[in-house]
Design an enzyme around this catalytic site. Structure first.
Site, short mmCIF file in Angstrom:
data_model
loop_
_atom_site.label_atom_id
_atom_site.label_comp_id
_atom_site.label_asym_id
_atom_site.label_seq_id
_atom_site.Cartn_x
_atom_site.Cartn_y
_atom_site.Cartn_z
N PRO A 69 -5.13 43.60 25.20
CA PRO A 69 -3.75 42.76 24.46
C PRO A 69 -3.61 41.90 25.04
O PRO A 69 -2.81 40.75 24.69
CB PRO A 69 -2.65 44.02 25.36
CG PRO A 69 -3.86 45.18 25.53
CD PRO A 69 -4.82 44.91 26.01
N GLU A 114 -8.55 51.73 32.40
CA GLU A 114 -7.42 50.44 32.74
C GLU A 114 -7.90 49.20 32.47
O GLU A 114 -7.03 47.94 31.91
CB GLU A 114 -7.50 50.36 34.30
CG GLU A 114 -6.57 49.60 34.69
CD GLU A 114 -5.45 49.52 35.11
OE1 GLU A 114 -4.35 48.66 35.11
OE2 GLU A 114 -4.71 50.62 34.35
N ARG A 162 -10.15 43.32 2.67
CA ARG A 162 -9.63 43.24 1.67
C ARG A 162 -9.91 41.37 1.00
O ARG A 162 -9.46 41.30 0.03
CB ARG A 162 -8.53 43.07 2.06
CG ARG A 162 -7.49 42.83 2.62
CD ARG A 162 -6.06 43.48 3.20
NE ARG A 162 -5.09 43.25 1.95
CZ ARG A 162 -4.08 42.19 1.21
NH1 ARG A 162 -4.53 41.19 2.17
NH2 ARG A 162 -3.96 42.23 0.46
N ASP A 190 -0.74 36.30 -0.34
CA ASP A 190 -0.33 36.95 0.23
C ASP A 190 0.96 36.76 1.08
O ASP A 190 0.69 34.82 1.28
CB ASP A 190 -0.89 37.93 1.27
CG ASP A 190 -1.69 38.68 0.86
OD1 ASP A 190 -1.12 39.28 -0.31
OD2 ASP A 190 -3.12 38.87 1.13
#
Length: 251
Positions: free
Chosen positions: A91, A118, A156, A171
Site C-alpha cells: 500500500p 503486518e 495484455r 485504451d
C-alpha cells in the site's frame, strides 16, 4: 516475458493464469507464468516465514531470509547484468498506472512479492526490490489480488497477446485521455441510435469525433488528466465551446 510470483497462496493464481487472455498468452508461448511458495525457503523446522516485530507492536512481520532465498533461487545471482525487476506489492508503493504497465511490459523478467501480515522486514525493501507498487489507497489481506491486477495489465500489452494490436494503443490512459464511446450492432436499440457519424464510412471524420469525445469524456470524469495532454488550438476552442453549451443546457 517470464513472470514469477512469490506467494504463500499459489493456488489463488491457478484460475487466473489458465483462463482468458493470460491463459491464451501462456499457451502461445508469449509469457511464462510461475508461482513460488516462499514458505518452501523458510530456514526453520516449522517453515515459519513471519516473526514478531522488534520494538513491539501488533501483528507479525515477514522475515527477510525466505524472501531473499526464493529470489536468489530464481535468479541464480542478484548481481547479474540481466537482473529482473523485483516488485513488492505494498500500500505504500507507487500508484500503479498505465504508464507503469507500459514500462514493465518491456522487461524480460518480472518477480512479484506478495506479502501478508503486518508488513515486510525493511531489509527486503532496502536491499532486494526494485519497485514498490500499490493499486490504491486501501489495505487488502495480501498482495495476491494486486499482483494479479498488475500482471494482467502488463501481459495484455505484450506483442501478440491481444487479437487487435491497436486495442491497447487506444485504451483509456494510453493516450493520456479516457477512451471515447463505443457502439456496435444494432444501429437502433429501443429508441437509442448509434451516432450517425460512426456509420458514415468517413474515417477522418470518425477519428476527429473519437478524439473530441475522448477529450470531452476526460474533462467530465477526470479533468486533471487534461493538464498532461497537449491539445491543438482547435481542440481547445472546441472544448471551451462544448463547456459553454453544457452550461447553457444546465448540465
Amino acid at each position: 516475458m517470464r513472470v514469477d510470483v512469490l506467494t504463500l497462496f499459489p493456488d489463488m493464481f491457478d484460475g487466473v493464469f489458465s483462463a482468458s487472455i493470460l491463459g491464451k498468452a501462456r499457451d502461445k508461448g508469449l509469457v511464462d507464468l510461475h508461482t513460488v511458495n516462499f514458505r518452501d525457503y523458510a530456514n526453520n523446522k516449522h517453515n515459519t516465514v513471519d516473526d514478531y516485530p522488534y520494538g513491539g507492536g501488533g501483528g507479525m512481520v515477514l522475515k527477510a531470509e525466505p524472501i531473499f532465498s526464493a529470489v536468489e533461487a530464481l535468479t541464480g545471482s542478484l548481481n547479474g547484468s540481466n537482473k529482473p525487476r523485483i516488485i513488492l506489492m505494498c500500500p505504500q508503493g507507487e500508484p500503479f498506472s498505465q504508464r507503469k504497465a507500459e514500462e514493465l511490459s518491456k522487461e524480460e523478467h518480472l518477480i512479484f512479492i506478495c506479502g501478508h501480515y503486518e508488513g515486510y522486514d525493511e531489509r527486503i525493501r532496502e536491499y532486494l526490490v526494485t519497485d514498490e507498487l500499490s493499486i490504491g489507497d486501501y489495505v487488502l489481506t495480501g498482495g495476491e489480488l494486486p499482483a494479479m491486477v498488475v500482471i494482467d495489465s502488463v501481459v495484455r500489452l505484450l506483442p501478440g497477446v491481444l487479437g487487435n494490436e491497436t486495442s491497447a494503443v487506444t485504451d483509456s490512459f494510453s493516450t493520456g485521455l479516457l477512451e471515447y464511446p463505443h457502439y456496435t450492432r444494432p444501429v437502433q436499440f429501443r429508441d437509442w441510435e448509434v451516432p450517425e457519424i460512426l456509420v458514415s464510412g468517413h474515417h477522418a471524420n470518425i477519428e476527429q469525433w473519437r478524439r473530441r469525445q475522448a477529450i470531452w469524456r476526460t474533462w467530465q470524469k477526470r479533468p486533471e488528466l487534461l493538464e498532461q495532454v497537449e491539445l491543438t488550438a482547435k481542440e481547445k476552442q472546441w472544448l471551451e465551446e462544448q463547456k459553454g453549451r453544457n452550461r447553457d443546457s444546465g448540465q
